[in-house]
Design a protein around this motif. Structure first.
Motif, PDB file in Angstrom:
ATOM      1  N   ASN A  25       0.820  -1.154  -0.089  1.00 38.98           N
ATOM      2  CA  ASN A  25       0.135  -0.130   0.090  1.00 38.98           C
ATOM      3  C   ASN A  25       0.948   1.177  -0.026  1.00 38.98           C
ATOM      4  O   ASN A  25       1.505   1.513   1.043  1.00 38.98           O
ATOM      5  N   PRO A  26       1.062   1.828  -1.009  1.00 36.94           N
ATOM      6  CA  PRO A  26       2.022   2.896  -1.347  1.00 36.94           C
ATOM      7  C   PRO A  26       1.625   4.196  -0.311  1.00 36.94           C
ATOM      8  O   PRO A  26       2.562   4.945   0.070  1.00 36.94           O
ATOM      9  N   ARG A  27       0.248   4.352  -0.173  1.00 32.40           N
ATOM     10  CA  ARG A  27      -0.232   5.514   0.686  1.00 32.40           C
ATOM     11  C   ARG A  27       0.243   5.470   1.788  1.00 32.40           C
ATOM     12  O   ARG A  27       0.264   6.749   2.407  1.00 32.40           O
ATOM     13  N   LYS A  28       0.631   4.408   2.367  1.00 30.92           N
ATOM     14  CA  LYS A  28       0.773   4.177   3.854  1.00 30.92           C
ATOM     15  C   LYS A  28       2.280   5.253   3.916  1.00 30.92           C
ATOM     16  O   LYS A  28       2.414   5.865   5.078  1.00 30.92           O
ATOM     17  N   ASP A  66       4.996  10.394   6.103  1.00 32.54           N
ATOM     18  CA  ASP A  66       6.001  11.420   5.752  1.00 32.54           C
ATOM     19  C   ASP A  66       5.150  12.730   5.159  1.00 32.54           C
ATOM     20  O   ASP A  66       5.088  12.589   4.158  1.00 32.54           O
ATOM     21  N   PRO A  67       4.702  13.452   6.035  1.00 33.43           N
ATOM     22  CA  PRO A  67       3.883  14.837   5.326  1.00 33.43           C
ATOM     23  C   PRO A  67       4.742  15.205   4.103  1.00 33.43           C
ATOM     24  O   PRO A  67       4.227  15.868   2.922  1.00 33.43           O
ATOM     25  N   LEU A  68       6.023  15.600   4.317  1.00 33.67           N
ATOM     26  CA  LEU A  68       6.806  16.206   3.228  1.00 33.67           C
ATOM     27  C   LEU A  68       6.793  15.264   2.109  1.00 33.67           C
ATOM     28  O   LEU A  68       6.649  15.999   0.785  1.00 33.67           O
ATOM     29  N   LEU A  69       7.014  14.222   2.036  1.00 33.55           N
ATOM     30  CA  LEU A  69       6.874  13.212   0.938  1.00 33.55           C
ATOM     31  C   LEU A  69       5.402  13.448   0.312  1.00 33.55           C
ATOM     32  O   LEU A  69       5.402  13.561  -1.019  1.00 33.55           O
ATOM     33  N   ASN A  70       4.314  13.386   1.173  1.00 29.15           N
ATOM     34  CA  ASN A  70       3.256  13.651   0.562  1.00 29.15           C
ATOM     35  C   ASN A  70       2.945  15.037  -0.157  1.00 29.15           C
ATOM     36  O   ASN A  70       2.279  15.103  -1.175  1.00 29.15           O
ATOM     37  N   GLU A  71       3.468  15.953   0.359  1.00 32.91           N
ATOM     38  CA  GLU A  71       3.410  17.286  -0.228  1.00 32.91           C
ATOM     39  C   GLU A  71       4.131  17.062  -1.728  1.00 32.91           C
ATOM     40  O   GLU A  71       3.876  17.626  -2.646  1.00 32.91           O
ATOM     41  N   LEU A 112       8.323   0.494  -6.119  1.00 34.98           N
ATOM     42  CA  LEU A 112       8.390   0.576  -4.669  1.00 34.98           C
ATOM     43  C   LEU A 112       9.176   2.026  -4.636  1.00 34.98           C
ATOM     44  O   LEU A 112       9.837   1.848  -3.539  1.00 34.98           O
ATOM     45  N   CYS A 113       9.057   2.859  -5.237  1.00 33.89           N
ATOM     46  CA  CYS A 113       9.576   4.238  -4.902  1.00 33.89           C
ATOM     47  C   CYS A 113       9.411   4.868  -3.666  1.00 33.89           C
ATOM     48  O   CYS A 113      10.498   5.343  -2.993  1.00 33.89           O
ATOM     49  N   LEU A 114       8.087   4.485  -3.237  1.00 34.57           N
ATOM     50  CA  LEU A 114       7.784   5.200  -2.004  1.00 34.57           C
ATOM     51  C   LEU A 114       8.150   4.369  -0.803  1.00 34.57           C
ATOM     52  O   LEU A 114       8.559   4.884   0.189  1.00 34.57           O
ATOM     53  N   ALA A 115       8.181   3.025  -1.137  1.00 37.84           N
ATOM     54  CA  ALA A 115       8.596   1.997  -0.010  1.00 37.84           C
ATOM     55  C   ALA A 115      10.135   2.346   0.115  1.00 37.84           C
ATOM     56  O   ALA A 115      10.559   2.237   1.445  1.00 37.84           O
ATOM     57  N   ASP A 116      10.987   2.692  -0.656  1.00 33.52           N
ATOM     58  CA  ASP A 116      12.378   2.668  -0.368  1.00 33.52           C
ATOM     59  C   ASP A 116      12.533   4.323  -0.048  1.00 33.52           C
ATOM     60  O   ASP A 116      13.824   4.399   0.107  1.00 33.52           O
ATOM     61  N   PHE A 117      11.605   5.001   0.053  1.00 31.50           N
ATOM     62  CA  PHE A 117      12.105   6.611  -0.239  1.00 31.50           C
ATOM     63  C   PHE A 117      12.814   6.903   1.198  1.00 31.50           C
ATOM     64  O   PHE A 117      13.891   7.609   1.016  1.00 31.50           O
ATOM     65  N   ALA A 118      12.374   6.587   2.337  1.00 32.94           N
ATOM     66  CA  ALA A 118      12.909   6.925   3.468  1.00 32.94           C
ATOM     67  C   ALA A 118      14.555   6.655   3.723  1.00 32.94           C
ATOM     68  O   ALA A 118      15.463   7.487   3.986  1.00 32.94           O
ATOM     69  N   SER A 119      14.648   5.292   3.268  1.00 33.56           N
ATOM     70  CA  SER A 119      15.932   4.832   3.359  1.00 33.56           C
ATOM     71  C   SER A 119      16.915   5.702   2.471  1.00 33.56           C
ATOM     72  O   SER A 119      18.238   5.852   2.572  1.00 33.56           O
ATOM     73  N   TYR A 120      16.186   5.830   1.160  1.00 36.54           N
ATOM     74  CA  TYR A 120      16.996   6.555   0.241  1.00 36.54           C
ATOM     75  C   TYR A 120      17.446   7.902   0.664  1.00 36.54           C
ATOM     76  O   TYR A 120      18.497   8.299   0.604  1.00 36.54           O
ATOM     77  N   ILE A 121      16.575   8.623   1.246  1.00 36.20           N
ATOM     78  CA  ILE A 121      16.775   9.987   1.468  1.00 36.20           C
ATOM     79  C   ILE A 121      17.923  10.086   2.608  1.00 36.20           C
ATOM     80  O   ILE A 121      18.748  10.877   2.543  1.00 36.20           O
ATOM     81  N   GLU A 122      17.707   9.005   3.505  1.00 34.38           N
ATOM     82  CA  GLU A 122      18.499   8.881   4.616  1.00 34.38           C
ATOM     83  C   GLU A 122      20.098   8.869   4.181  1.00 34.38           C
ATOM     84  O   GLU A 122      21.018   9.533   4.647  1.00 34.38           O
TER      85      GLU A 122
END
Ligand code: 26W
Length: 766
Positions: free
Chosen positions: A663-666, A671-676, A711-721
């Motif tokens: 569920n990508p929306r999760k 992350d509100p900034l990612l949502n934005e 899975l761009c969104l699933a991996d996003f947090a660890s990518y940004i980090e």
């Protein structure tokens, strides 16, 4: 005779001029011919030698610009430089010479590196392919959208080729006969006596060759038929990873392999050996499924020579090997049975016999049969007959064994082997990175050019102050050169004190340029809001071509160009960020980019990138990888040490697990900034010129059962980090130590090693 006189002689012969009078194109032809002449004796010797050879059959050879590499390998580069200089000519004029882009991406460039390496390590490997009149399209941007133009590479001449028209073959389709004319290039290795051959077939009408064959046709009919013949090698299909089930593509493939097999058999028969011994003299490596029709074609020809199908199959099984380069379903070639029956009926009959033979041997799931659902599955055909089947990186071969071709692996466990890809260190370090090459050679001598493992000797200098300083200077120099080049070609000035963060590869959703783009928007927003601080100025650089018919890829190009406009025109970002999408990314551009990169983006969804070879080029040049555990990244991290790269994201196992219920929306809720950032695709803050491109991207991320498939969104947090950590560590002492470790430990990724592996595990030549 001195070199000056020699060059003048060639100029006189070709153009009736002295070199001072030649223009760039003429000079290019003259100097190229010099290299060919220089190796001509060795070329004859290799061609006529009786040793067992391997033919590397490939629909693509992305050879790029050959002039510098050939002069360098022939040991002529420095002397030619001097000779030209004495005539007031700078050898850099050849930078104008356009690439021979006879390939799409990884698979084609790999074929080119392999030929160069085989010649260097003295393995008799010849290439067989197609001489496309137009290579991969030239790319420009119109309003940020990709625009394609024809790539007329032959306008520079083709000085490395000789046309051996006396060795032409006739290829027969049910509805036409076509003449296959061979153009041969010497493949010049570095410091080597072996000069192999790249033979590219050109299609021409048979009429002018043998009028009788066309007796029954007249006028207009003949003209149409002539055009149809030329059409076959007119243009390279620009798809990377998607199947084009078109008749013209089928004609290309059959044309290539029929010409190659007939040519081989004709020569073999002259030598008088029995057919049963073919594999003791000649074997073939099939570069993906595109040349797999070579198998039924050889069997067909042997049956015409009087062998039984069974006898011919035994021979074929010893003669062919097959490399798989992708597990993407949409790239696995399947040909409609009716199409094959209609245009190459005799070959189709052999395929049916192979299918019967397979069905006698095993009971399988339907998807493993050669003919299934009215389609011929080329990979199944290849695996059934081939002696060895290989993947191109450890993780990729494991996926083939345990997943894609699992039942085949259970049936024939010994067929499956891994050969990890590599790249030639001549083009990808010695030539493209003059500065660093000099420093390395100063330290350890030039043995590394032929034995890349020797780079390990610089590892002990990873903490050496002086060497670090010179490494840093080399990088700075290369960044300056790249910055100037980009300014000249793209009109954008990148300050050289910026971090150069580079992602260059074909545009594909699985490679996740979109995730990179989203991260740039995220950092941009974070900087504006002040939630991201201490950010070191960074230039995000992209280079990529999209297949002309790949809608989503084209939308992503438009998005990145739009982000570039936004960021580059924002005065607040002036000292913090730049974004550039270079146009017409190609081999020569890559040479400049890989030596100037501070970070190498290798961010495909785990399990998707068979190997990657760009990742290796960056590593050799000392650039840390910001990447997932995919393809050869896994082995890069292993060799260099994980601590010397920025590895992030889901593993193959985790991807498979997550995909069961995704569920990508999760991730947007978390992350509100990612949502934005994601909302900015549709809230009017980014302008796609009314094309609907960004809405399409938005939907691909959030809607339907393929939402955010990669899975761009699933991996996003660890990518940004990882990206922010890399940013933070950039320029420190630790950073340069990491860089040096990468170069030092890159020896494995020489294609010399790959070729030796092929030879030991599969070919057994020499
Ligand atoms: C039939 C259409 C088509 C066209 C090209 C199908 C498949 C392809 C290629 C197999 C795609 C390709 O270039 N694959 C790449 O091969 C490289 C060399 O092994 C790998 O490094 C890359 O990971 C892989 O994507």
């Amino acid at each position: 005779m001195n070199l000056n006189d020699k060059i003048n002689d060639i100029a006189a012969m070709l153009y009736g001029k002295s070199i001072k009078e030649c223009d760039t194109k003429e000079l290019y032809n003259v100097c190229s011919k010099l290299a060919v002449m220089n190796v001509s004796k060795d070329w004859d010797a290799t061609r006529n030698s009786e040793m067992k050879k391997c033919g590397y059959i490939s629909a693509e050879f992305l050879i790029g610009r050959l002039i510098y590499a050939n002069l360098y390998n022939a040991g002529l580069l420095e002397d030619v430089k001097k000779a030209l200089k004495s005539n007031g000519i700078d050898i850099n004029v050849f930078e104008e010479v356009e690439d021979a882009a006879l390939g799409n991406g990884g698979l084609g460039r790999l074929a080119a590196c392999f030929l160069e390496s085989a010649a260097t390590v003295e393995v008799p490997l010849d290439g067989y392919g197609l001489r496309y009149h137009f290579g991969l399209f030239k790319q420009s941007f119109l309003n940020g959208f990709q625009n394609e133009e024809a790539d007329d590479w032959l306008k520079w001449g083709d000085p490395f080729s000789v046309c051996r028209d006396s060795e032409s073959q006739i290829v027969e389709f049910a509805d036409m006969k076509v003449l296959a004319v061979p153009y041969d290039m010497p493949v010049i290795g570095y410091d080597s006596k072996v000069v192999n051959t790249l033979r590219l077939w050109e299609a021409r009408p048979v009429e002018s060759f043998d009028f009788k064959l066309f007796d029954d046709m007249k006028g207009v009919e003949k003209a149409i038929s002539n055009n149809k013949a030329y059409e076959i090698t007119n243009v390279l299909y620009p798809n990377d990873n998607t199947l084009e089930g078109k008749i013209l593509r089928l004609r290309q493939e059959y044309f290539m392999v029929s010409a190659t097999m007939q040519d081989f058999l004709a020569k073999y028969k002259k030598k008088g050996y029995p057919f049963s011994e073919i594999s003791e003299h000649q074997i073939f490596q099939l570069n993906d499924t595109h040349p797999v029709l070579a198998i039924p074609e050889l069997i067909r020809l042997l049956i015409l020579e009087g062998l039984s199908f069974e006898e011919a199959l035994v021979i074929a099984r010893k003669t062919f090997n097959f490399t798989n380069h992708t597990i993407m379903g949409e790239a696995l070639e399947r040909w409609n049975s009716d199409l094959l029956y209609k245009y190459i009926p005799e070959v189709y009959k052999v395929i049916v016999m192979l299918e019967e033979s397979l069905r006698k041997e095993v009971k399988f799931d339907a998807k493993y049969y050669i003919i299934n659902n009215q389609e011929v599955h080329m990979a199944n055909l290849a695996i059934y007959v081939s002696s060895r089947v290989n993947g191109v990186a450890k993780i990729h071969t494991d996926i083939l064994k345990n997943d894609t071709f699992k039942k085949w692996y259970m049936l024939y466990p010994d067929k499956f082997v891994n050969v990890t890809n590599g790249v030639t260190p001549r083009r990808w370090l010695a030539l493209n990175n003059e500065a660093l090459s000099k420093e390395i050679t100063k330290l350890i001598g030039n043995g590394w050019v032929k034995h890349l493992d020797k780079l390990d000797e610089i590892d002990s200098y990873a903490n050496n102050k002086a060497f670090k300083e010179s490494f840093k200077k080399c990088r700075a120099k290369n960044k300056e050169l790249l910055s100037d080049y980009i300014y000249k070609h793209e009109g954008i000035r990148i300050p050289t004190n910026f971090i150069f963060d580079i992602q260059i590869k074909r545009l594909h959703e699985y490679k996740r340029q979109l995730m990179n783009a989203l991260s740039i928007l995220y950092i941009y927003a974070g900087l504006k809001k002040g939630v991201i601080t201490n950010f070191k100025p960074t230039a995000f650089i992209f280079g990529a071509k999209s297949a002309p018919g790949y809608y989503m890829a084209k939308c992503i190009i438009k998005l990145i160009n739009t982000i570039a406009d936004l960021v580059n025109n924002d005065p607040e970002m002036d000292k913090l960020m730049k974004v550039v999408f270079v146009s017409n990314y190609n081999v020569s551009y890559a040479e400049r980019l890989v030596c100037a990169a501070d970070f190498s983006e290798q961010i495909s969804m785990a399990g998707m990138e068979a190997s990657g070879t760009g990742n290796m080029k960056f590593m050799i040049n000392g650039t840390p990888t910001l990447g997932t555990l995919d393809g050869a990244n896994v082995e890069i991290a292993q060799e260099a040490g994980r601590e010397n790269n920025y590895i992030f994201g889901l593993t193959v196992g985790e991807v498979n697990e997550l995909k069961k219920n995704y569920n990508p929306r999760k991730y947007l809720e978390m992350d509100p900034l990612l949502n934005e950032v994601v909302e900015s695709l549709v809230d009017g803050s980014l302008d796609d010129n009314g094309s609907g491109a960004f809405k399409a991207i938005y939907h691909s991320l959030l809607d339907g059962d393929r939402a955010d498939y990669y899975l761009c969104l699933a991996d996003f947090a660890s990518y940004i980090e990882a990206k922010l950590l890399a940013n933070n560590e950039y320029g420190t002492d630790k950073y340069y130590t990491m860089c040096i470790h990468n170069t030092a430990k890159s020896g494995k990724f020489s294609s010399d090693r790959s070729i030796n592996d092929y030879n030991e595990r599969i070919w057994h030549l020499k």
